[in-house]
Enzyme design. Sequence first.
Site, PDB file in Angstrom:
ATOM      1  N   SER A 127      -9.268  29.519  38.180  1.00  6.27           N
ATOM      2  CA  SER A 127      -9.072  30.787  37.476  1.00  6.27           C
ATOM      3  C   SER A 127     -10.390  31.385  37.001  1.00  6.27           C
ATOM      4  O   SER A 127     -11.322  30.657  36.624  1.00  6.27           O
ATOM      5  CB  SER A 127      -8.163  30.552  36.262  1.00  6.27           C
ATOM      6  OG  SER A 127      -8.157  31.669  35.399  1.00  6.27           O
ATOM      7  N   GLU A 129     -10.722  32.626  34.266  1.00  2.25           N
ATOM      8  CA  GLU A 129     -10.842  32.266  32.846  1.00  2.25           C
ATOM      9  C   GLU A 129     -11.821  31.111  32.652  1.00  2.25           C
ATOM     10  O   GLU A 129     -12.281  30.877  31.536  1.00  2.25           O
ATOM     11  CB  GLU A 129      -9.470  31.906  32.279  1.00  2.25           C
ATOM     12  CG  GLU A 129      -8.541  33.092  32.078  1.00  2.25           C
ATOM     13  CD  GLU A 129      -8.922  33.971  30.900  1.00  2.25           C
ATOM     14  OE1 GLU A 129      -9.537  33.458  29.945  1.00  2.25           O
ATOM     15  OE2 GLU A 129      -8.601  35.167  30.929  1.00  2.25           O
ATOM     16  N   TYR A 151      -6.736  26.928  27.950  1.00  2.00           N
ATOM     17  CA  TYR A 151      -6.331  27.151  29.337  1.00  2.00           C
ATOM     18  C   TYR A 151      -7.542  27.128  30.258  1.00  2.00           C
ATOM     19  O   TYR A 151      -7.530  26.471  31.299  1.00  2.00           O
ATOM     20  CB  TYR A 151      -5.608  28.497  29.454  1.00  2.00           C
ATOM     21  CG  TYR A 151      -5.359  28.938  30.880  1.00  2.00           C
ATOM     22  CD1 TYR A 151      -4.314  28.402  31.610  1.00  2.00           C
ATOM     23  CD2 TYR A 151      -6.166  29.899  31.479  1.00  2.00           C
ATOM     24  CE1 TYR A 151      -4.067  28.813  32.917  1.00  2.00           C
ATOM     25  CE2 TYR A 151      -5.940  30.315  32.782  1.00  2.00           C
ATOM     26  CZ  TYR A 151      -4.894  29.772  33.504  1.00  2.00           C
ATOM     27  OH  TYR A 151      -4.676  30.177  34.793  1.00  2.00           O
TER      28      TYR A 151
END
Length: 325
Positions: A127, A129, A151
Amino acid sequence: MKRALITGITGQDGLYLGELLTAEGYEVFGLVRGQNNPKIPLVREALPEATLLFGDLTDTSSLLRVLERSNPTEVYNLGAISFVAYSWENASITTDVTAKGALNLLEAIRLHAGNNSDGVRFYQASSSEMFGKAQEVPQRETTLLWPRSPYGVAKSFAHHMTINYRESYGMHASSGILFNHESPRRGPEFVTRKVSQAVARIALGRQDSIAMGNLDAKRDWGFAGDYVRAMWLMLQQPDADDYVVATGETHSIRDLLDVAFERIGIDDWSGYVRYDERYERPAEVDLLIGDASKARDKLGWQPTVGFRELVAMMVDADLDAERAS
């Protein structure tokens, strides 16, 4: 016939990927957690030919049983606790599922395949992120990871573990560092779908306003249907590798609101949007924009749906859903 196992098949990516693989002639298996999963009917409707198997990324023994039953040539690990805001409230379960779950699956594949571990090709859903406090703009495969949420930390662990299994055991294990990708199938807890759903309800007089947090955060948004094709292309390569998948364009939450409200004929949305500090992140990720040159050059991949088209698609779908309800 190729056989593919998809974890997280109940999510938007799992559904689009299942449709793509079915069209490509695969026998598709989907890992579902819990026999009473409320999304099972959705999967059965979208993917009637897929075989659903019950297991849990936190339980290696169940993964071994699922691998024995499906005997896949390709495994796509899309399963995760994927809502970033939730990860601060439940950091431990996010770690168990998103981080350790990837490790459990990699180890299960290694044990299942034995000396032929490179015969099962593995995709890890990494990801953007992971970049968090971005150390360069745009972000590419070599950019230092600096996650700013539980996360993001969990995804970083899974990403590096995938690399480790590739280098340690010769597994054909690739990671797609996917930037934000959306669709009408996106869950309503995510900001894009939250906006499209609220705008549809406002257009029909069923809602007065929408509560938002930071409107200045910028993201690189693409269409999930485009991005799952990149996943598949990665596993068709002779050698495993890691790829950024992104549009190379960035838009703010304000841009998102502009396009969504324009779709229903409202040019000034200021009277419909109210600030709520509850939607602010404890540690914000201000700017994400990806450089997908490697995916373009090596995979021949490029996005087909632009930002405005994507937002319009989502608003239109939610208008249709609201009118039908």
